[in-house]
Scaffold this active site. Sequence first.
Site, short mmCIF file in Angstrom:
data_model
loop_
_atom_site.label_atom_id
_atom_site.label_comp_id
_atom_site.label_asym_id
_atom_site.label_seq_id
_atom_site.Cartn_x
_atom_site.Cartn_y
_atom_site.Cartn_z
N PHE A 11 3.89 -9.36 2.92
CA PHE A 11 3.91 -10.94 3.09
C PHE A 11 4.89 -11.66 2.16
CE2 PHE A 11 0.95 -14.55 1.72
CZ PHE A 11 1.58 -15.48 2.60
N ASP A 77 8.08 5.83 -1.60
CA ASP A 77 6.98 5.44 -2.47
C ASP A 77 7.48 4.95 -3.72
OD1 ASP A 77 4.56 5.53 -3.69
OD2 ASP A 77 3.95 7.19 -2.48
N LEU A 99 7.49 -6.34 -6.02
CA LEU A 99 6.38 -6.76 -5.33
C LEU A 99 5.69 -5.79 -4.40
CD1 LEU A 99 9.08 -9.05 -4.18
CD2 LEU A 99 6.93 -10.48 -3.98
N SER A 103 -2.54 -4.71 -2.26
CA SER A 103 -2.95 -6.09 -2.53
C SER A 103 -4.21 -6.77 -2.19
CB SER A 103 -1.67 -7.22 -1.89
OG SER A 103 -1.87 -7.08 -0.46
N THR A 150 -0.40 -11.52 -10.38
CA THR A 150 -1.29 -12.39 -10.07
C THR A 150 -2.38 -13.15 -11.12
OG1 THR A 150 -3.49 -12.12 -8.55
CG2 THR A 150 -3.02 -10.17 -9.78
N ASP A 151 -2.58 -14.37 -10.40
CA ASP A 151 -3.55 -15.05 -11.50
C ASP A 151 -4.92 -14.29 -11.77
OD1 ASP A 151 -4.59 -15.30 -8.94
OD2 ASP A 151 -4.60 -17.58 -9.16
N GLU A 152 -5.21 -13.14 -10.70
CA GLU A 152 -6.51 -12.53 -10.94
C GLU A 152 -6.65 -11.74 -12.25
OE1 GLU A 152 -7.95 -10.69 -7.50
OE2 GLU A 152 -7.22 -12.31 -6.02
N TYR A 176 -8.52 -3.99 -8.05
CA TYR A 176 -7.07 -4.61 -7.53
C TYR A 176 -6.76 -5.43 -9.06
CZ TYR A 176 -3.77 -8.44 -6.41
OH TYR A 176 -2.59 -8.89 -6.38
N LYS A 180 -3.47 -4.46 -11.48
CA LYS A 180 -2.33 -5.22 -11.68
C LYS A 180 -1.92 -5.66 -13.11
CE LYS A 180 -0.06 -7.31 -9.03
NZ LYS A 180 1.14 -6.70 -8.44
N ASN A 205 -3.23 -17.67 -5.30
CA ASN A 205 -3.46 -17.44 -3.70
C ASN A 205 -2.31 -17.92 -2.75
OD1 ASN A 205 -6.16 -16.86 -4.84
ND2 ASN A 205 -6.25 -16.17 -2.86
P1 NAD Z 1 1.11 -7.00 1.11
O1 NAD Z 1 0.21 -6.19 1.00
O2 NAD Z 1 1.54 -8.10 2.08
O3 NAD Z 1 2.94 -6.28 0.99
C1 NAD Z 1 2.69 -5.12 0.05
C2 NAD Z 1 4.09 -4.35 0.63
O4 NAD Z 1 4.12 -3.10 -0.41
C3 NAD Z 1 3.86 -3.74 1.90
O5 NAD Z 1 5.03 -3.96 2.63
C4 NAD Z 1 3.78 -2.23 1.65
O6 NAD Z 1 4.35 -1.33 2.81
C5 NAD Z 1 4.59 -2.12 0.34
N1 NAD Z 1 3.94 -1.12 -0.67
C6 NAD Z 1 2.81 -0.73 -0.68
N2 NAD Z 1 2.72 0.38 -1.68
C7 NAD Z 1 3.73 0.70 -1.90
C8 NAD Z 1 4.32 1.92 -2.37
N3 NAD Z 1 3.49 2.78 -3.05
N4 NAD Z 1 5.92 2.08 -2.32
C9 NAD Z 1 6.60 1.17 -1.84
N5 NAD Z 1 5.88 0.15 -1.02
C10 NAD Z 1 4.62 0.05 -1.00
O7 NAD Z 1 1.41 -7.87 -0.37
P2 NAD Z 1 1.75 -9.27 -0.59
O8 NAD Z 1 0.53 -10.34 -0.36
O9 NAD Z 1 2.96 -9.68 -0.20
O10 NAD Z 1 1.94 -9.26 -2.30
C11 NAD Z 1 3.11 -8.96 -2.93
C12 NAD Z 1 3.00 -8.91 -4.23
O11 NAD Z 1 2.59 -10.12 -4.87
C13 NAD Z 1 1.91 -7.78 -4.95
O12 NAD Z 1 2.31 -7.26 -6.00
C14 NAD Z 1 0.81 -8.82 -5.16
O13 NAD Z 1 -0.27 -8.39 -6.27
C15 NAD Z 1 1.41 -10.00 -5.52
N6 NAD Z 1 0.79 -11.41 -5.39
C16 NAD Z 1 0.31 -11.61 -4.37
C17 NAD Z 1 -0.55 -12.92 -4.09
C18 NAD Z 1 -1.11 -13.29 -2.70
O14 NAD Z 1 -1.84 -14.39 -2.46
N7 NAD Z 1 -0.71 -12.44 -1.54
C19 NAD Z 1 -0.62 -13.82 -5.18
C20 NAD Z 1 -0.11 -13.32 -6.41
C21 NAD Z 1 0.38 -12.14 -6.41
O1 DAU Z 2 -5.16 -15.08 -6.52
C1 DAU Z 2 -4.24 -14.31 -6.14
C2 DAU Z 2 -4.57 -13.26 -5.16
O2 DAU Z 2 -4.98 -13.79 -4.07
C3 DAU Z 2 -3.66 -12.03 -4.98
O3 DAU Z 2 -3.19 -11.44 -6.19
C4 DAU Z 2 -4.19 -10.90 -3.95
O4 DAU Z 2 -3.39 -10.00 -3.66
C5 DAU Z 2 -4.43 -11.87 -2.42
O5 DAU Z 2 -5.11 -11.07 -1.67
C6 DAU Z 2 -5.69 -12.88 -2.92
O6 DAU Z 2 -6.95 -12.37 -3.35
P1 DAU Z 2 -8.30 -13.06 -2.77
O7 DAU Z 2 -9.35 -12.04 -3.13
O8 DAU Z 2 -8.23 -14.51 -3.43
O9 DAU Z 2 -8.01 -13.47 -1.39
P2 DAU Z 2 -8.90 -13.14 -0.06
O10 DAU Z 2 -7.94 -13.70 1.18
O11 DAU Z 2 -9.21 -11.77 0.15
O12 DAU Z 2 -9.91 -13.94 -0.14
C7 DAU Z 2 -10.09 -15.45 -0.55
C8 DAU Z 2 -11.16 -15.90 -0.69
O13 DAU Z 2 -12.02 -15.88 0.66
C9 DAU Z 2 -12.20 -14.85 -1.61
O14 DAU Z 2 -13.01 -15.91 -2.46
C10 DAU Z 2 -12.89 -14.27 -0.74
C11 DAU Z 2 -13.30 -15.08 0.46
N1 DAU Z 2 -13.28 -14.57 1.80
C12 DAU Z 2 -12.26 -13.41 2.12
C13 DAU Z 2 -12.35 -12.82 3.24
C14 DAU Z 2 -11.27 -11.58 3.64
C15 DAU Z 2 -14.25 -15.04 2.76
O15 DAU Z 2 -15.01 -15.65 2.27
N2 DAU Z 2 -14.29 -14.05 3.88
C16 DAU Z 2 -13.36 -13.06 4.28
O16 DAU Z 2 -13.57 -12.74 5.45
#
Ligand code: NAD
Ligand code: DAU
Length: 370
Positions: A11, A77, A99, A103, A150-152, A176, A180, A205
């Site tokens: 993503f 990988d 990245l 996740s 991440t902020d988590e 998770y 991280k 997020n």
């Molecule tokens: P995502 O799950 O959409 O994508 C992860 C990608 O990494 C995928 O394309 C997957 O194939 C690849 N990948 C996974 N394992 C791998 C491995 N062992 N070797 C090579 N490639 C691999 O994740 P995202 O939501 O795009 O998040 C990207 C980064 O940003 C992560 O490090 C996540 O912790 C961080 N992040 C995400 C969010 C969020 O809201 N999504 C917020 C803050 C930080």
């Molecule tokens: O804060 C950054 C993080 O945000 C990233 O590091 C993670 O990779 C990303 O997945 C995201 O984590 P969250 O756990 O916050 O995201 P998620 O979309 O899974 O859930 C968002 C909120 O919604 C959380 O409080 C759980 C709730 N939720 C989630 C799902 C999937 C629901 O209530 N119903 C649902 O079906």
Amino acid sequence: MKIAVTGGLGFIGSAVIRLLLGSSPSEGEGPHEPVEPVEPVDVRTRVMNIDKVTYAATTGSVASVAESPFYHHVEIDIADGPALRDAFARFEPDAVIHLAAESHVDRSIDGPDAFVRTNVVGTYELLQAARFEAERRNVLDSFRFVHVSTDEVFGSLGLDDAPFDETTAYDPRSPYSASKAASDHFVRAWHETYGLPTIITNCSNNYGPFHFPEKLIPLMILKAVAGQPLPVYGRGDNIRDWLYVEDHARAIVSALRRGEPGETYAVGGNAERTNLDVVQTICDQVDVELGDEVGGRRELIEFVADRPGHDLRYAIDSAKIRRELDWVPSTDFADGLARTVRWYLDSEWWWRPLLSERYDGQRLGVAVAS
Ligand code: NAD
Ligand code: DAU
């Protein structure tokens, strides 16, 4: 500049690659539209996308740059050290943007193993490969390693607590976030011990196009469109701080270009919302887009068993990156969410195969005591 991006079929990684290579924003892209090779914003930018192609990877997210002579993908990988070193020796990157990760918090509750392997061991192998490559070419000082975190890692805020910033103590609570947090510590250690110029971003997020439909916002959009129940964990009063993905991509590229090695930057959207508020807004937006009576889809909301260890609130104080790197988010939450809903309505080509072949929307992450 030659940049190795890990996780670029995901993503956020795909948004970073589209930005680096000057692709137009993601709206309206489809698999059958002709895609012209694009000139990068900076014509010297070359990208090697290192992605293992897990369930979360989609080639459609980089379709707009896939034919570019400035882009290529290697299926590796990141926990495979020799393969990484070989790829680095061939590409000779000037920088890494890291990245790749497992996740999804709910999946980390069901199966933490992959999170340790990719997020912890994989980050360690990547640090080693970057360090050896920079030393081999004698470019350690000019090399950059941007670690996207991440902020988590900071744990859970109470309703009256000040937002997280760069000084907040680590307090991860899910498998998770623990993985991280561990990766962040390794990154800092490689800076202090080996002089690798690392920069860490901790972001809130994200939401926007190409978000895998296991996450709250895309899952609720697609279930609302299908008229299915909308599972809100607990009472829906958990709070997240939402940032449009393309704003996050700009923050990451700013950190690469102007960030100070050894520093951390907290990135957030100043858009705190309860989950219930987000889901209700999605319902109303889908009603509007599909021409239905506004409010009808709110009836689909169902409160379900809470996520184990569910963090109550995340919020970010992003004053430092705004001040030092001139970064500001450009998309407010209402506009970004409306654009996102429209993108999903227009992009069935992207999400339909994911729902039928990889993830059908079932509940994940209900820990079963054994
Ligand atoms: P995502 O799950 O959409 O994508 C992860 C990608 O990494 C995928 O394309 C997957 O194939 C690849 N990948 C996974 N394992 C791998 C491995 N062992 N070797 C090579 N490639 C691999 O994740 P995202 O939501 O795009 O998040 C990207 C980064 O940003 C992560 O490090 C996540 O912790 C961080 N992040 C995400 C969010 C969020 O809201 N999504 C917020 C803050 C930080
Ligand atoms: O804060 C950054 C993080 O945000 C990233 O590091 C993670 O990779 C990303 O997945 C995201 O984590 P969250 O756990 O916050 O995201 P998620 O979309 O899974 O859930 C968002 C909120 O919604 C959380 O409080 C759980 C709730 N939720 C989630 C799902 C999937 C629901 O209530 N119903 C649902 O079906």
